[in-house]
Design a protein around this motif. Structure first.
Motif, mmCIF file in Angstrom:
data_model
loop_
_atom_site.group_PDB
_atom_site.id
_atom_site.type_symbol
_atom_site.label_atom_id
_atom_site.label_comp_id
_atom_site.label_asym_id
_atom_site.label_seq_id
_atom_site.Cartn_x
_atom_site.Cartn_y
_atom_site.Cartn_z
ATOM 1 N N ILE A 94 -27.897 18.105 36.100
ATOM 2 C CA ILE A 94 -26.534 17.614 35.879
ATOM 3 C C ILE A 94 -26.494 16.699 34.664
ATOM 4 C CG2 ILE A 94 -24.693 16.169 36.837
ATOM 5 C CD1 ILE A 94 -25.552 17.133 39.622
ATOM 6 N N ALA A 95 -27.481 15.803 34.584
ATOM 7 C CA ALA A 95 -27.524 14.838 33.486
ATOM 8 C C ALA A 95 -27.728 15.518 32.135
ATOM 9 C CB ALA A 95 -28.646 13.828 33.740
ATOM 10 N N LEU B 297 -26.318 9.925 21.237
ATOM 11 C CA LEU B 297 -25.965 8.711 21.982
ATOM 12 C C LEU B 297 -26.556 8.733 23.387
ATOM 13 C CD1 LEU B 297 -22.214 8.184 20.957
ATOM 14 C CD2 LEU B 297 -24.198 6.833 20.258
ATOM 15 N N ALA B 298 -26.536 9.894 24.028
ATOM 16 C CA ALA B 298 -27.102 10.008 25.371
ATOM 17 C C ALA B 298 -28.605 9.742 25.341
ATOM 18 C CB ALA B 298 -26.815 11.388 25.947
ATOM 19 N N SER B 299 -29.273 10.260 24.345
ATOM 20 C CA SER B 299 -30.721 10.051 24.223
ATOM 21 C C SER B 299 -31.047 8.579 24.000
ATOM 22 C CB SER B 299 -31.275 10.889 23.061
ATOM 23 O OG SER B 299 -30.991 12.263 23.245
ATOM 24 N N LEU B 300 -30.274 7.935 23.130
ATOM 25 C CA LEU B 300 -30.481 6.505 22.887
ATOM 26 C C LEU B 300 -30.185 5.697 24.150
ATOM 27 C CD1 LEU B 300 -28.932 6.114 19.314
ATOM 28 C CD2 LEU B 300 -31.351 6.043 19.945
ATOM 29 N N GLY B 301 -29.146 6.101 24.876
ATOM 30 C CA GLY B 301 -28.808 5.412 26.119
ATOM 31 C C GLY B 301 -29.934 5.484 27.131
ATOM 32 N N PHE B 302 -30.585 6.646 27.210
ATOM 33 C CA PHE B 302 -31.712 6.813 28.120
ATOM 34 C C PHE B 302 -32.855 5.871 27.753
ATOM 35 C CE2 PHE B 302 -35.760 9.063 29.061
ATOM 36 C CZ PHE B 302 -35.679 9.028 30.449
ATOM 37 N N LEU B 303 -33.175 5.798 26.450
ATOM 38 C CA LEU B 303 -34.252 4.899 26.007
ATOM 39 C C LEU B 303 -33.901 3.443 26.292
ATOM 40 C CD1 LEU B 303 -35.210 6.566 22.598
ATOM 41 C CD2 LEU B 303 -36.462 6.666 24.760
ATOM 42 N N LEU C 42 -26.394 -0.169 34.080
ATOM 43 C CA LEU C 42 -25.006 -0.441 33.695
ATOM 44 C C LEU C 42 -24.901 -0.798 32.217
ATOM 45 C CD1 LEU C 42 -22.087 -0.720 34.532
ATOM 46 C CD2 LEU C 42 -22.558 -3.084 35.219
ATOM 47 N N ILE C 43 -25.857 -1.568 31.733
ATOM 48 C CA ILE C 43 -25.854 -1.933 30.308
ATOM 49 C C ILE C 43 -25.955 -0.686 29.442
ATOM 50 C CG2 ILE C 43 -27.181 -3.089 28.480
ATOM 51 C CD1 ILE C 43 -27.961 -5.208 30.584
ATOM 52 N N GLY C 44 -26.828 0.237 29.824
ATOM 53 C CA GLY C 44 -26.970 1.482 29.068
ATOM 54 C C GLY C 44 -25.679 2.274 29.025
ATOM 55 N N ILE C 45 -24.985 2.362 30.168
ATOM 56 C CA ILE C 45 -23.716 3.090 30.220
ATOM 57 C C ILE C 45 -22.676 2.439 29.317
ATOM 58 C CG2 ILE C 45 -21.778 3.717 31.722
ATOM 59 C CD1 ILE C 45 -23.802 3.963 34.020
ATOM 60 N N VAL C 46 -22.586 1.114 29.376
ATOM 61 C CA VAL C 46 -21.593 0.383 28.576
ATOM 62 C C VAL C 46 -21.882 0.525 27.082
ATOM 63 C CG1 VAL C 46 -20.688 -1.904 28.014
ATOM 64 C CG2 VAL C 46 -21.035 -1.252 30.398
ATOM 65 N N THR D 45 -22.852 8.407 31.155
ATOM 66 C CA THR D 45 -23.470 8.247 32.475
ATOM 67 C C THR D 45 -24.686 9.157 32.656
ATOM 68 O OG1 THR D 45 -21.953 9.887 33.428
ATOM 69 C CG2 THR D 45 -21.281 7.580 33.528
ATOM 70 N N ALA D 46 -24.794 10.182 31.819
ATOM 71 C CA ALA D 46 -25.919 11.115 31.922
ATOM 72 C C ALA D 46 -27.287 10.428 31.810
ATOM 73 C CB ALA D 46 -25.787 12.210 30.860
ATOM 74 N N PRO D 47 -27.480 9.463 30.881
ATOM 75 C CA PRO D 47 -28.789 8.801 30.806
ATOM 76 C C PRO D 47 -29.170 8.097 32.099
ATOM 77 C CG PRO D 47 -27.477 8.328 28.853
ATOM 78 C CD PRO D 47 -26.562 9.010 29.816
ATOM 79 N N ALA D 48 -28.179 7.513 32.788
ATOM 80 C CA ALA D 48 -28.460 6.827 34.051
ATOM 81 C C ALA D 48 -28.948 7.818 35.103
ATOM 82 C CB ALA D 48 -27.199 6.110 34.539
ATOM 83 N N LEU D 49 -28.273 8.955 35.194
ATOM 84 C CA LEU D 49 -28.670 9.964 36.168
ATOM 85 C C LEU D 49 -30.053 10.528 35.853
ATOM 86 C CD1 LEU D 49 -25.351 11.968 36.682
ATOM 87 C CD2 LEU D 49 -26.294 10.138 38.087
ATOM 88 N N PHE D 50 -30.318 10.747 34.570
ATOM 89 C CA PHE D 50 -31.617 11.312 34.190
ATOM 90 C C PHE D 50 -32.746 10.318 34.456
ATOM 91 C CE2 PHE D 50 -34.784 12.900 31.013
ATOM 92 C CZ PHE D 50 -34.965 14.139 31.599
ATOM 93 N N PHE D 51 -32.490 9.051 34.244
ATOM 94 C CA PHE D 51 -33.474 8.008 34.533
ATOM 95 C C PHE D 51 -33.813 7.984 36.021
ATOM 96 C CE2 PHE D 51 -34.010 3.440 35.804
ATOM 97 C CZ PHE D 51 -35.293 3.285 35.335
ATOM 98 N N VAL D 52 -32.785 8.014 36.862
ATOM 99 C CA VAL D 52 -32.995 8.027 38.311
ATOM 100 C C VAL D 52 -33.736 9.298 38.728
ATOM 101 C CG1 VAL D 52 -31.843 8.092 40.552
ATOM 102 C CG2 VAL D 52 -30.984 6.600 38.751
#
Length: 432
Positions: A148-149, A176-182, A197-201, A346-353
């Motif tokens: 999904i992510a 942006l999603a890749s940077l958010g994940f990192l 939450l910080i990553g999403i924001v 929100t995708a980076p958060a889901l992929f991290f989890v």
């Protein structure tokens, strides 16, 4: 604060109000897409989109509130993806039933679901799930979240030749999603509170400058729910032609919700003998939400795998869920603001989890193939069929068959034979 401590037992769970609120906001942001996607899908079936939008927000708030106050679980509920598509594109558009009759089928399946829970049959099913399959549920949900992510981030795209392929890595959304994940991984490693939450924001703010995201205001008045409220046709749902639909709804609801609850609860450390009473309450909470949603005018409501993001952010009690419920209510008036957060944020958060949930693989007994193979089948089929329930179905069937053909049938709980037989019947008689 005293009320929150008394109701949610924050100290007992090693958490506090701030952590729970941040976890609730994190969960909400990862699943807020449903308030826009669900009306779009059900609208294709002829349902009034405005009314479905209101019904989606209301049932998410109601179901999640019950989960929060009755079960004290950090798990959110909302109309389920997959079931809404089956409702619209198969039952209504392909099979030719009215959306009112389809809502009736959801209502009947919800009543059956509630009865199964009240009479303890669902608890029996859970006790009959082998340990290897239990572990695989968490892993499978992790892989499902990963798919999904990656899809939301644009890193994975559809391909007519290979089904999936690499997306366009030059798009700003992917970058942006890749940077958010990192950012999330680094902040979590440095033990910065609210890392997810910080990553999403950060990604959301950057999207205004680099990805063409637009701000459309904050407030809007909610439309009327009257066009869908109590519009279900129960009589048509009880006719022979749609009983198969009721069975499909029931089986998917039963195993999708049960699998999700088990996977997320295990991730939160709540699936232990001393807290199983709360788990049983969570089963009742999500059971009641299904038929309540059909009365409001939406497809089946279920526990959301995205709740794992809030659990990873520290959510351990119903205060996390209550925060999600409050935010869904606010969306009745703040839908433009909720729509600002793009899927690739929100995708980076889901992929991290998802990455963290794969560590459960180490608990599988790989030397025993009659345990390891069904576990692997369960975990792999969840993302590859885009369904938690399908993964469980193939896992149960494989487990029973391998034990039978290797002369180890005495090791199998009778519930496994029953569930495996029901799923085999469904696949042979009804199909996927």
């Amino acid at each position: 604060m005293n009320w929150m401590e008394r109701v949610f037992k924050l100290s007992e769970h090693g958490t506090n109000v701030r952590t729970e609120l941040v976890a609730g906001l994190t969960t909400f942001l990862t699943m807020a897409y449903i308030i826009f996607v669900n009306p779009s899908i059900l609208g294709d079936a002829g349902m009034p989109k405005g009314a479905v939008f209101v019904a989606t927000c209301l049932i998410a708030a109601l179901g999640t509130t019950i989960m929060a106050l009755y079960a004290n679980y950090p798990i959110a509920l909302a109309p389920g993806m997959g079931l809404n598509a089956y409702f619209a594109y198969v039952v209504v558009l392909h099979m030719g039933f009215t959306w009112q009759a389809a809502l009736g089928a959801v209502f009947v399946s919800g009543c059956l679901f509630l009865l199964v829970t009240l009479f303890g049959l669902r608890e029996l099913i859970i006790k009959g799930i082998p340990q290897s399959i239990r572990i695989a549920i968490t892993v499978g949900i992790g892989l499902f979240l990963a798919l999904i992510a990656l899809k939301s981030a644009g890193i994975v795209a559809a391909s007519p030749a290979t089904f999936v392929t690499l997306g366009d890595l030059h798009k700003p959304e992917v970058i942006l999603a890749s940077l958010g994940f990192l950012i999330i991984v680094v902040l979590d490693r440095l033990k910065v509170p609210g890392a997810i939450l910080i990553g999403i924001v950060v990604v959301t703010v950057a999207s205004f400058f680099f990805a063409g995201n637009e701000f459309h205001g904050v407030f809007s008045a909610p439309p009327s729910i009257a066009p869908t409220f109590l519009q279900l046709d129960i009589k048509s749902a009880l006719t022979g032609g749609i009983l198969n639909v009721v069975l499909v709804f029931f089986l998917v609801e039963l195993f999708d919700a049960t699998g999700t609850l088990m996977g997320v609860a295990k991730r939160a450390g709540l699936l232990v003998p001393s807290r199983m009473g709360r788990f049983n309450r969570s089963l009742l909470a999500d059971s009641g939400a299904i038929f309540a949603g059909s009365l409001l005018g939406t497809s089946s409501t279920t526990a959301y795998v995205e709740s794992a993001a809030g659990v990873q952010a520290g959510g351990r009690t119903g205060l996390t869920a209550l925060t999600v419920a409050a935010l869904f209510l606010c969306c009745l008036f703040l839908s433009p603001l909720a729509g600002v957060v793009p899927g690739y944020a929100t995708a980076p958060a889901l992929f991290f989890v998802a990455c963290l949930m794969l560590k459960e693989l180490t608990e599988i007994e790989w030397g025993e193939t009659t345990e390891a193979i069904p576990a692997a089948v369960t975990a792999l089929l969840m993302p590859f069929t885009y369904s938690v329930a399908n993964g469980l179905a193939f896992g149960f069937i494989t487990y029973a068959a391998l034990k039978l053909f290797t002369g180890r049938s005495k090791e199998v709980h009778w519930m496994v034979w029953l569930i495996g037989g029901v799923f085999l019947f469904k696949f042979v008689y009804i199909g996927g």
